[in-house]
Design a protein around this motif. Sequence first.
Motif, short mmCIF file in Angstrom:
data_model
loop_
_atom_site.label_atom_id
_atom_site.label_comp_id
_atom_site.label_asym_id
_atom_site.label_seq_id
_atom_site.Cartn_x
_atom_site.Cartn_y
_atom_site.Cartn_z
N SER A 1 12.54 -1.47 -37.73
CA SER A 1 11.50 -2.21 -38.69
C SER A 1 10.85 -3.28 -37.46
CB SER A 1 11.80 -2.78 -39.52
OG SER A 1 13.39 -3.83 -39.01
N ALA A 2 11.28 -3.29 -36.16
CA ALA A 2 10.63 -3.63 -35.15
C ALA A 2 9.01 -3.84 -34.88
CB ALA A 2 11.19 -4.01 -33.89
N LEU A 3 8.73 -2.51 -35.60
CA LEU A 3 7.00 -1.92 -35.16
C LEU A 3 6.09 -3.24 -35.98
CD1 LEU A 3 5.11 0.87 -34.92
CD2 LEU A 3 5.19 1.47 -37.04
N ARG B 1 21.02 -7.33 -34.73
CA ARG B 1 20.04 -6.68 -35.47
C ARG B 1 18.81 -6.72 -35.07
NH1 ARG B 1 21.15 -6.07 -40.63
NH2 ARG B 1 22.93 -5.30 -41.81
N ILE B 2 18.11 -5.73 -35.02
CA ILE B 2 16.61 -5.45 -34.25
C ILE B 2 15.64 -5.95 -35.69
CG2 ILE B 2 15.03 -4.23 -32.79
CD1 ILE B 2 16.75 -4.84 -31.24
N PRO B 3 14.60 -6.51 -34.91
CA PRO B 3 13.79 -7.60 -33.83
C PRO B 3 14.05 -8.79 -33.64
CG PRO B 3 11.97 -7.52 -35.76
CD PRO B 3 13.50 -6.91 -36.38
N ASN C 1 12.53 -10.47 -39.72
CA ASN C 1 11.94 -9.99 -39.26
C ASN C 1 9.59 -10.91 -40.50
OD1 ASN C 1 10.78 -6.96 -38.14
ND2 ASN C 1 12.17 -6.62 -40.04
N PRO C 2 10.47 -11.63 -41.39
CA PRO C 2 9.26 -12.34 -42.12
C PRO C 2 9.19 -13.63 -41.54
CG PRO C 2 11.19 -11.45 -44.13
CD PRO C 2 11.32 -11.26 -42.72
N ALA C 3 9.69 -14.37 -40.67
CA ALA C 3 10.58 -15.03 -39.81
C ALA C 3 9.54 -14.93 -38.57
CB ALA C 3 11.46 -15.89 -39.40
N ILE C 4 9.56 -14.06 -38.21
CA ILE C 4 9.34 -13.40 -36.16
C ILE C 4 7.75 -13.16 -37.33
CG2 ILE C 4 9.15 -11.95 -35.04
CD1 ILE C 4 12.08 -11.33 -34.87
N TYR D 1 3.72 -5.13 -41.74
CA TYR D 1 5.64 -5.30 -42.57
C TYR D 1 5.25 -3.92 -43.81
CZ TYR D 1 10.17 -6.90 -43.64
OH TYR D 1 11.15 -7.17 -43.67
N LEU D 2 4.07 -4.07 -45.04
CA LEU D 2 4.10 -3.20 -45.85
C LEU D 2 4.27 -1.38 -45.15
CD1 LEU D 2 3.28 -1.79 -48.20
CD2 LEU D 2 1.13 -2.17 -48.31
N PHE D 3 3.38 -1.31 -43.98
CA PHE D 3 3.66 -0.59 -42.93
C PHE D 3 4.58 0.96 -42.78
CE2 PHE D 3 2.07 1.90 -39.12
CZ PHE D 3 0.91 2.44 -38.98
#
Length: 206
Positions: free
Chosen positions: A11-13, A51-53, A65-68, A162-164
């Motif tokens: 999900s880091a993508l 966990r990543i990312p 993810n949302p915070a990054i 993120y939707l991607f």
Amino acid sequence: MLIFYYSKGSSALAAHILLEEAGANYEARHVALAQQEHMDPGYLAVNPKGRIPALETRDGFLSENPAILTYIAQTHPEAGMLPDTPYEAARVHAFNAYLSSTVHVAFAHFQKGARWTDDQAAIETMRAKVPVNLAEAAKLIEDHYFKGPWVMGDRYTIADPYLFLLHRWMEKAGTEFAPFEKLAAHVAAMRERSAVLRALEAHEIS
Ligand SMILES: N[C@@H](CCC(=O)N[C@@H](CS)C(=O)NCC(=O)O)C(=O)O
């Protein structure tokens, strides 16, 4: 300079795409999940959740993810990846919170059922439900939250990278994606962006 911890195909993508979109000054450091590198003491010092990312900033470490995504957008305002009004910005955060707390977690039941139970039969039962749950989420997004051509309408925001991830989660779980025509068009539009292509290359995704 930012240091971005990612694993190929993870999900880091999403944040990787955003770093490219924003023209951020960053160094990408690969953490191989398959080799359990996310559980090495060195990485646990970066993200104790393993966990990543994760993102190393001049102020400290960030995970989730949302915070990054929000941090990258707010530190690169010239890229315009967050709406200016509180209401529109809150709608973006609500969209990303849904992806993070509900959709990503639903997908995790496909590969990581052992997080929730030690019962192998229960793991299989939960896994079987994943394609259905992801299809329901995709329908909800397509019918109610996706404006087009981008999530928020004409403006490309941090909700788009993120939707991607959704079509990748659905393909992995064996959920048909093509019937969601608006979302399929979104994937096609994303693949026309040079930042997306650069991030896909870094993840070795064709
Ligand atoms: N809520 C976290 C979830 C992060 C997450 O679970 N990442 C996966 C890769 S997509 C991971 O690190 N998995 C390693 C594991 O479960 O051991 C976020 O949004 O950043």
